[in-house]
Scaffold this active site. Sequence first.
Site, PDB file in Angstrom:
ATOM      1  N   THR A   1       0.820  -1.219   0.000  1.00  0.00           N
ATOM      2  CA  THR A   1       0.000   0.000   0.000  1.00  0.00           C
ATOM      3  C   THR A   1       0.854   1.269   0.000  1.00  0.00           C
ATOM      4  O   THR A   1       0.325   2.375  -0.091  1.00  0.00           O
ATOM      5  CB  THR A   1      -0.940   0.022   1.224  1.00  0.00           C
TER       6      THR A   1
ATOM      7  N   HIS B   1       7.102   0.262   6.830  1.00  0.00           N
ATOM      8  CA  HIS B   1       7.294   1.073   8.036  1.00  0.00           C
ATOM      9  C   HIS B   1       7.597   0.130   9.193  1.00  0.00           C
ATOM     10  O   HIS B   1       7.575  -1.097   9.024  1.00  0.00           O
ATOM     11  CB  HIS B   1       6.096   1.983   8.307  1.00  0.00           C
TER      12      HIS B   1
ATOM     13  N   HIS C   1       5.765  -3.113   9.984  1.00  0.00           N
ATOM     14  CA  HIS C   1       6.023  -4.336   9.206  1.00  0.00           C
ATOM     15  C   HIS C   1       7.206  -5.139   9.761  1.00  0.00           C
ATOM     16  O   HIS C   1       7.389  -6.304   9.419  1.00  0.00           O
ATOM     17  CB  HIS C   1       6.383  -3.990   7.744  1.00  0.00           C
TER      18      HIS C   1
ATOM     19  N   LYS D   1      -9.310  -3.090  10.910  1.00  0.00           N
ATOM     20  CA  LYS D   1      -9.629  -1.785  10.320  1.00  0.00           C
ATOM     21  C   LYS D   1     -11.122  -1.518  10.414  1.00  0.00           C
ATOM     22  O   LYS D   1     -11.937  -2.422  10.357  1.00  0.00           O
ATOM     23  CB  LYS D   1      -9.169  -1.725   8.862  1.00  0.00           C
TER      24      LYS D   1
ATOM     25  N   ARG E   1     -10.219   0.117   2.682  1.00  0.00           N
ATOM     26  CA  ARG E   1      -9.015   0.740   2.145  1.00  0.00           C
ATOM     27  C   ARG E   1      -9.250   1.226   0.720  1.00  0.00           C
ATOM     28  O   ARG E   1      -9.988   0.630  -0.042  1.00  0.00           O
ATOM     29  CB  ARG E   1      -7.890  -0.293   2.158  1.00  0.00           C
TER      30      ARG E   1
ATOM     31  N   GLN F   1      -6.703 -14.638   0.403  1.00  0.00           N
ATOM     32  CA  GLN F   1      -5.513 -14.946   1.197  1.00  0.00           C
ATOM     33  C   GLN F   1      -5.399 -16.453   1.411  1.00  0.00           C
ATOM     34  O   GLN F   1      -4.303 -17.021   1.376  1.00  0.00           O
ATOM     35  CB  GLN F   1      -5.558 -14.221   2.549  1.00  0.00           C
TER      36      GLN F   1
ATOM     37  N   ASP G   1      -3.763 -10.496  14.495  1.00  0.00           N
ATOM     38  CA  ASP G   1      -5.036 -10.115  13.862  1.00  0.00           C
ATOM     39  C   ASP G   1      -5.258 -10.868  12.550  1.00  0.00           C
ATOM     40  O   ASP G   1      -6.355 -10.818  11.980  1.00  0.00           O
ATOM     41  CB  ASP G   1      -5.086  -8.599  13.620  1.00  0.00           C
TER      42      ASP G   1
ATOM     43  N   LYS H   1      -0.521   3.705  19.895  1.00  0.00           N
ATOM     44  CA  LYS H   1      -0.179   2.788  18.815  1.00  0.00           C
ATOM     45  C   LYS H   1       1.319   2.802  18.545  1.00  0.00           C
ATOM     46  O   LYS H   1       1.946   3.850  18.440  1.00  0.00           O
ATOM     47  CB  LYS H   1      -0.955   3.180  17.553  1.00  0.00           C
TER      48      LYS H   1
ATOM     49  N   LYS I   1       3.798   5.030  15.504  1.00  0.00           N
ATOM     50  CA  LYS I   1       3.182   6.280  15.040  1.00  0.00           C
ATOM     51  C   LYS I   1       3.720   7.441  15.870  1.00  0.00           C
ATOM     52  O   LYS I   1       3.919   7.332  17.075  1.00  0.00           O
ATOM     53  CB  LYS I   1       1.659   6.223  15.223  1.00  0.00           C
ATOM     54  N   THR I   2       3.949   8.569  15.213  1.00  0.00           N
ATOM     55  CA  THR I   2       4.294   9.808  15.909  1.00  0.00           C
ATOM     56  C   THR I   2       3.310  10.870  15.437  1.00  0.00           C
ATOM     57  O   THR I   2       2.413  10.587  14.644  1.00  0.00           O
ATOM     58  CB  THR I   2       5.725  10.256  15.566  1.00  0.00           C
TER      59      THR I   2
END
Length: 434
Positions: A40, A45, A48, A82, A86, A178, A199, A234, A237-238
């Site tokens: 995506t 990041h 992953h 989610k 998406r 999947q 998840d 989370k 994340k910043t």
Amino acid sequence: MKKNFVEELRWRGMLHDAMPGTEEQLNKEITGAYVGIDPTADSLHIGHLVSVMMLKHFQLSGHKPYALIGGATGMIGDPSGKSEERNLLNEETLQKNQDGIKKQLSKFLDFDSQEENSAELVNNYDWMKEFSFLDFAREVGKHITVNYMMAKESVKKRLSQESKVGMSFTEFTYQLLQGYDFYHLNHTKNVKLQMGGSDQWGNIVTGTELIRRKSQGDAFALTCPLITKADGRKFGKTEKGNIWLDPEKTSPYEFYQFWLNTSDEDAAKYIKIFTFLSKEKIESLLNQHNEAPHQRALQKKLAEEITTMVHSAEDLEMAQKASQILFGKSTTEDLASLNEKTLLAVFDGVPQKEITEAEFNEIPSILDLISVALDGEFIKSKGEARKLVKGGGISINKSKLEDAEQTVDTIGKLQEKYILLQKGKKNYFLIKIS
């Protein structure tokens, strides 16, 4: 001697669940396992990284890792974890994203080994692009009941009152897609294990069920916990968003600082998950940290290891130099050695002003240059500036200013366009000459 993969994950806090028989299968023979990554973005990041580390540990344990780029499933989107659907991606964007991810994965996995457990990269678009809807319905859909699919937690949550947007048919079929990936890799490459975040358990088990029903084959599932921060926020994340592995998206300095600033509790957990340090080395670091937490030995080692692994030893050195500039003792030479990207990352948020080359050349003295910064409240007046210079309270490019009347042509520019003013220890002002 090869490590026991499941044991390795267990002591590192990277094992959430494993299907019965998984460990026995891995102890029996070299086994193929895969992790799926939906492309995506054109970079991974740090969210992953856990899955990538699992694949690396898998390879180090003597097994064969497969990284599956979801060129087909990336066009749809996985509902797991989610609340909204998406955005769908076009083929050109997906290709660009896949290329970026391939490059990053090669830093972790050995794709060129002559050994039997050399890593492989696969793309589900390769086997899904010619698969017609009718073929899919006949070959896959008939083996998995709607009741089975509806029982999955990710589906139930999206169809419950918690979600106001519902769930499209496209998303509903994701677990079948999947599941088919797992079947295809099992059938064509004898891949017997799929790994992922906790998840993903429902989607992975759909794959094992499809394999069992279509070919009566052996298939297993293994998941790692979802990484969280001690304060409940989370992970990864910043305020600026994701921490990317691509240095153009997140500079090595920002990347290094993220890990350096983790809490003691998080650092104790992350150093097991995000480094390949041995159990003995980590226990030694934990003891050292407990004896002198203020020295932050744990955070420093974590930041060093992961910055070198994701970027390079040179990038780590640059990040450490940059950190010293703001938070420790540093020299003009240290400042001058920073590249422009790192320099701007270090002084992000510092008051700045841009002037033209012509305007700069019109400024006679350093005192007049300082007055350019007055509107940024750097210094209230020229009188205050003179007093500060006399007391050694102003530096330019990390050199103490001794004469306020010194001409500006005696100042060296950083990256040939920046001048850094400093008042006291912590007040900075950056002038850019364009």
